[in-house]
Design a protein around this motif. Sequence first.
Motif, PDB file in Angstrom:
ATOM      1  N   GLU A   1      41.223  50.566  46.565  1.00  0.00           N
ATOM      2  CA  GLU A   1      42.660  50.629  46.794  1.00  0.00           C
ATOM      3  C   GLU A   1      42.980  49.604  47.868  1.00  0.00           C
ATOM      4  N   GLY A   2      43.411  48.456  47.463  1.00  0.00           N
ATOM      5  CA  GLY A   2      43.741  47.416  48.424  1.00  0.00           C
ATOM      6  C   GLY A   2      45.080  47.701  49.065  1.00  0.00           C
ATOM      7  N   SER A   3      45.519  46.792  49.913  1.00  0.00           N
ATOM      8  CA  SER A   3      46.801  47.022  50.567  1.00  0.00           C
ATOM      9  C   SER A   3      47.949  46.853  49.587  1.00  0.00           C
ATOM     10  N   LYS A   4      47.699  46.156  48.482  1.00  0.00           N
ATOM     11  CA  LYS A   4      48.782  45.877  47.540  1.00  0.00           C
ATOM     12  C   LYS A   4      48.593  46.577  46.215  1.00  0.00           C
ATOM     13  N   GLY A   5      47.479  47.237  46.032  1.00  0.00           N
ATOM     14  CA  GLY A   5      47.217  47.912  44.780  1.00  0.00           C
ATOM     15  C   GLY A   5      45.745  47.847  44.458  1.00  0.00           C
ATOM     16  N   GLU A   6      45.421  48.119  43.217  1.00  0.00           N
ATOM     17  CA  GLU A   6      44.011  48.111  42.843  1.00  0.00           C
ATOM     18  C   GLU A   6      43.478  46.692  42.901  1.00  0.00           C
ATOM     19  N   LEU A   7      42.475  46.511  43.736  1.00  0.00           N
ATOM     20  CA  LEU A   7      41.873  45.195  43.884  1.00  0.00           C
ATOM     21  C   LEU A   7      40.462  45.290  43.320  1.00  0.00           C
ATOM     22  N   GLY A   8      40.213  44.581  42.241  1.00  0.00           N
ATOM     23  CA  GLY A   8      38.919  44.718  41.589  1.00  0.00           C
ATOM     24  C   GLY A   8      38.207  43.401  41.445  1.00  0.00           C
ATOM     25  N   PHE A   9      36.899  43.464  41.476  1.00  0.00           N
ATOM     26  CA  PHE A   9      36.082  42.275  41.244  1.00  0.00           C
ATOM     27  C   PHE A   9      35.181  42.555  40.056  1.00  0.00           C
ATOM     28  N   TYR A  10      35.179  41.627  39.126  1.00  0.00           N
ATOM     29  CA  TYR A  10      34.301  41.749  37.966  1.00  0.00           C
ATOM     30  C   TYR A  10      33.284  40.632  38.047  1.00  0.00           C
ATOM     31  N   LEU A  11      32.009  40.996  38.063  1.00  0.00           N
ATOM     32  CA  LEU A  11      30.949  40.005  38.212  1.00  0.00           C
ATOM     33  C   LEU A  11      30.023  40.063  37.022  1.00  0.00           C
ATOM     34  N   VAL A  12      29.666  38.910  36.506  1.00  0.00           N
ATOM     35  CA  VAL A  12      28.661  38.841  35.453  1.00  0.00           C
ATOM     36  C   VAL A  12      27.483  38.073  36.006  1.00  0.00           C
ATOM     37  N   SER A  13      26.303  38.626  35.834  1.00  0.00           N
ATOM     38  CA  SER A  13      25.108  37.949  36.331  1.00  0.00           C
ATOM     39  C   SER A  13      24.237  37.552  35.155  1.00  0.00           C
ATOM     40  N   ASP A  14      23.612  36.371  35.255  1.00  0.00           N
ATOM     41  CA  ASP A  14      22.623  36.008  34.248  1.00  0.00           C
ATOM     42  C   ASP A  14      21.226  36.021  34.859  1.00  0.00           C
ATOM     43  N   GLY A  15      21.092  36.728  35.977  1.00  0.00           N
ATOM     44  CA  GLY A  15      19.788  36.834  36.610  1.00  0.00           C
ATOM     45  C   GLY A  15      19.533  35.757  37.642  1.00  0.00           C
ATOM     46  N   GLY A  16      20.473  34.873  37.839  1.00  0.00           N
ATOM     47  CA  GLY A  16      20.281  33.790  38.796  1.00  0.00           C
ATOM     48  C   GLY A  16      20.774  34.152  40.174  1.00  0.00           C
ATOM     49  N   ILE A  17      20.813  33.131  41.035  1.00  0.00           N
ATOM     50  CA  ILE A  17      21.218  33.397  42.414  1.00  0.00           C
ATOM     51  C   ILE A  17      22.727  33.366  42.567  1.00  0.00           C
ATOM     52  N   ALA A  18      23.431  32.849  41.575  1.00  0.00           N
ATOM     53  CA  ALA A  18      24.892  32.810  41.639  1.00  0.00           C
ATOM     54  C   ALA A  18      25.444  33.555  40.430  1.00  0.00           C
ATOM     55  N   PRO A  19      26.644  34.135  40.552  1.00  0.00           N
ATOM     56  CA  PRO A  19      27.182  34.843  39.382  1.00  0.00           C
ATOM     57  C   PRO A  19      27.486  33.883  38.235  1.00  0.00           C
ATOM     58  N   TYR A  20      27.365  34.388  37.032  1.00  0.00           N
ATOM     59  CA  TYR A  20      27.710  33.575  35.871  1.00  0.00           C
ATOM     60  C   TYR A  20      29.219  33.465  35.765  1.00  0.00           C
ATOM     61  N   ARG A  21      29.905  34.538  36.137  1.00  0.00           N
ATOM     62  CA  ARG A  21      31.358  34.534  36.069  1.00  0.00           C
ATOM     63  C   ARG A  21      31.873  35.551  37.076  1.00  0.00           C
ATOM     64  N   MET A  22      32.957  35.199  37.732  1.00  0.00           N
ATOM     65  CA  MET A  22      33.595  36.165  38.606  1.00  0.00           C
ATOM     66  C   MET A  22      35.062  36.228  38.216  1.00  0.00           C
ATOM     67  N   HIS A  23      35.577  37.434  38.131  1.00  0.00           N
ATOM     68  CA  HIS A  23      36.995  37.569  37.871  1.00  0.00           C
ATOM     69  C   HIS A  23      37.586  38.548  38.866  1.00  0.00           C
ATOM     70  N   VAL A  24      38.771  38.250  39.336  1.00  0.00           N
ATOM     71  CA  VAL A  24      39.420  39.106  40.319  1.00  0.00           C
ATOM     72  C   VAL A  24      40.629  39.747  39.673  1.00  0.00           C
ATOM     73  N   ARG A  25      40.717  41.070  39.806  1.00  0.00           N
ATOM     74  CA  ARG A  25      41.950  41.730  39.388  1.00  0.00           C
ATOM     75  C   ARG A  25      42.864  41.703  40.605  1.00  0.00           C
ATOM     76  N   ALA A  26      43.709  40.700  40.645  1.00  0.00           N
ATOM     77  CA  ALA A  26      44.541  40.496  41.823  1.00  0.00           C
ATOM     78  C   ALA A  26      45.783  41.355  41.699  1.00  0.00           C
ATOM     79  N   SER A  27      45.918  42.328  42.609  1.00  0.00           N
ATOM     80  CA  SER A  27      47.046  43.254  42.482  1.00  0.00           C
ATOM     81  C   SER A  27      48.386  42.550  42.673  1.00  0.00           C
ATOM     82  N   SER A  28      48.431  41.537  43.533  1.00  0.00           N
ATOM     83  CA  SER A  28      49.704  40.841  43.750  1.00  0.00           C
ATOM     84  C   SER A  28      50.228  40.234  42.461  1.00  0.00           C
ATOM     85  N   LEU A  29      49.335  39.621  41.704  1.00  0.00           N
ATOM     86  CA  LEU A  29      49.756  38.957  40.469  1.00  0.00           C
ATOM     87  C   LEU A  29      50.293  39.979  39.478  1.00  0.00           C
ATOM     88  N   ILE A  30      49.599  41.111  39.365  1.00  0.00           N
ATOM     89  CA  ILE A  30      50.013  42.091  38.364  1.00  0.00           C
ATOM     90  C   ILE A  30      51.295  42.789  38.810  1.00  0.00           C
TER      91      ILE A  30
END
Lengths: 221, 370
Positions: B308-337
């Motif tokens: 529960e962020g200050s502006k709403g649900e703030l979520g992070f979606y991470l996909v890993s392919d087993g490496g040291i960096a994420p394969y993909r990161m997506h942010v559910r930015a409450s401000s935008l929604i």
Amino acid sequence: MIGLGLPRGFVVTLKNFIRPPVTEQYPDRHVGLLGAAKEAGMNPFQFLVKKPADSLKAIAGLATVPVAVKQSARFRGNEFTYFEDRCTACASCAKYCPLGIIEIVSVPGKIDAQEGESYKLEVFDIDIGRCMFCGLCVEACPYDALHMGTNFERSKYVRDELVISKEELFDAPKRPSAFYRPQFEENNFDPFKETIEDFHDAGRHEKKTYDELKKKWVDER
Amino acid sequence: MAIKTQPVTVNLGPQHPSTHGVFRMRVMFDGEEIVDVEPVFGYLHRGSEKLAEERTYTQIVTLTDRMDYVSSMLNNQAYILAVEKLAGIEPSPRGVWLRMIASELQRIASHLVATGFLLQDLGALGTPLIYAMRERENILDLFEMLCGARITNSYLRPGGVFMDAPAEFWPALDRGLDDIVNTIDELETYLSGNEIVFSRTKGTAVLPPELLINASVTGPMLRASGVDWDLRHRAPYDYYDKISFERKLHTASDNYARYWVRVQEARESVKIIRQCIEQIEPGEVRPSFDDVPRLIRPPAGDAYAAIEGSKGELGFYLVSDGGIAPYRMHVRASSLINLTLLRDMLIGGQFGDLFVTFGSVDLNMGEVDR
Ligand code: SF4
Ligand code: SF4
């Protein structure tokens, strides 16, 4: 109640009008006669007699005294402090920096039978103009050679001059901040007043036992 | 006799003092009435999600600071929770308590800024904003003690926080909490009963709860319409299940309700911090480097964590392919929604309410554009 809201609001603004200001003065603040005398270390009468010109200035409101910046000991966001004698050129800091702005060039030095191969550091440049002062390099340094510092007056006209070289880092006053360096906090080292001359003092001490830590935690709360 | 008018299109922003950042609205007016709104954003796009793909999991913490720059600690927390879920890290209890204290302080700071700027948009030039900022300054001082930085904190690490609080933090926190309560009391004295605030904010930009739910708006905006939805209560993360707090709801769903909910939430946050101080336990603040190394390699897979962020649900979606960096990161930015209902809020309203309504959304361009 409708009708009372505005007057009540004005009472609050009035209260805030007479409370002392929270503005921080930097780099100096104006003082009157009393402040100027205190700064010179005399009582006001002595000051009036001994330094008539300065007292006149103070009475006219033109005298200023320098103000120290208020920062906490852990502040990061200033220049780095670097102890060359502690650095082994392992380049952990360069690898850990998210921006890759630390450049390290090292050459194999003399072979020492006891201590193994030692590396000589040729280049150690930090491009502080691009640095975001996240402190990850300091966190990564295993030998406590690199610290966040507390010197900050470093404005330049050219961007290239913002690259700090090894020599510059070496010559800078050693005022390491306590960021990620609990040993300074334990020794009550105040980076705004003292410097660390001996590189041995910058190191970590023995790890505390769990009981000691627990006592500290309980004391602090 | 009605005066005949012609619709006029006006460009508001991107460099406008009331747009809370670089945001542009193409507004069509018919006289004083708003006929059409077209938001244009992307001026602050820095590609954080893409940049994350070539940074290690710890280095990304510094990127999350810069998304919603008035609530960095909350961003850190959401991201770290996602990493912990992805890599199966068991956090240290003391670290979790510390990050809860930090993020609740940040929530207060964010709500203060939101309130201050809402009043600024109302035309109260200066006073409420300065009062709010003065209090926020104390919170930033606490952050400086804690982690050395005021805005871009990067305080959290996978498994906890990087450093224990210094000894002088605890008394300063106690003093700070008392100050915050005083400031909120003061704020309510001069704002919550103020007739000008009433007349400008009550009954403007009313949104029905169904519409808010359909647009997946969260946070104070949703709670101002009477929907009891707070992730700290619905899906407790960290140790929020050990904390009791009230969820403040308002049913009017207008600009005043949104302001009211924020102020009351700041009060609740003070209570939450007090409970955290009582329950915090000694221990290490992060797992040892043997358990959680600096270079994490999570197993291939994905994870989503939301707070529960200050502006709403703030979520992070991470996909890993087993490496040291994420394969993909997506942010559910409450401000935008939360911004998606801008047209519904503004169309049919008056020109004077435009920026008030805009301010009541409490959006942050750093988070909208990322
Ligand atoms: S503080 Fe951060 S950005 Fe600056 S040199 Fe160190 S790791 Fe790099
Ligand atoms: S400063 Fe520290 S991390 Fe960087 S090369 Fe020297 S010893 Fe290694």
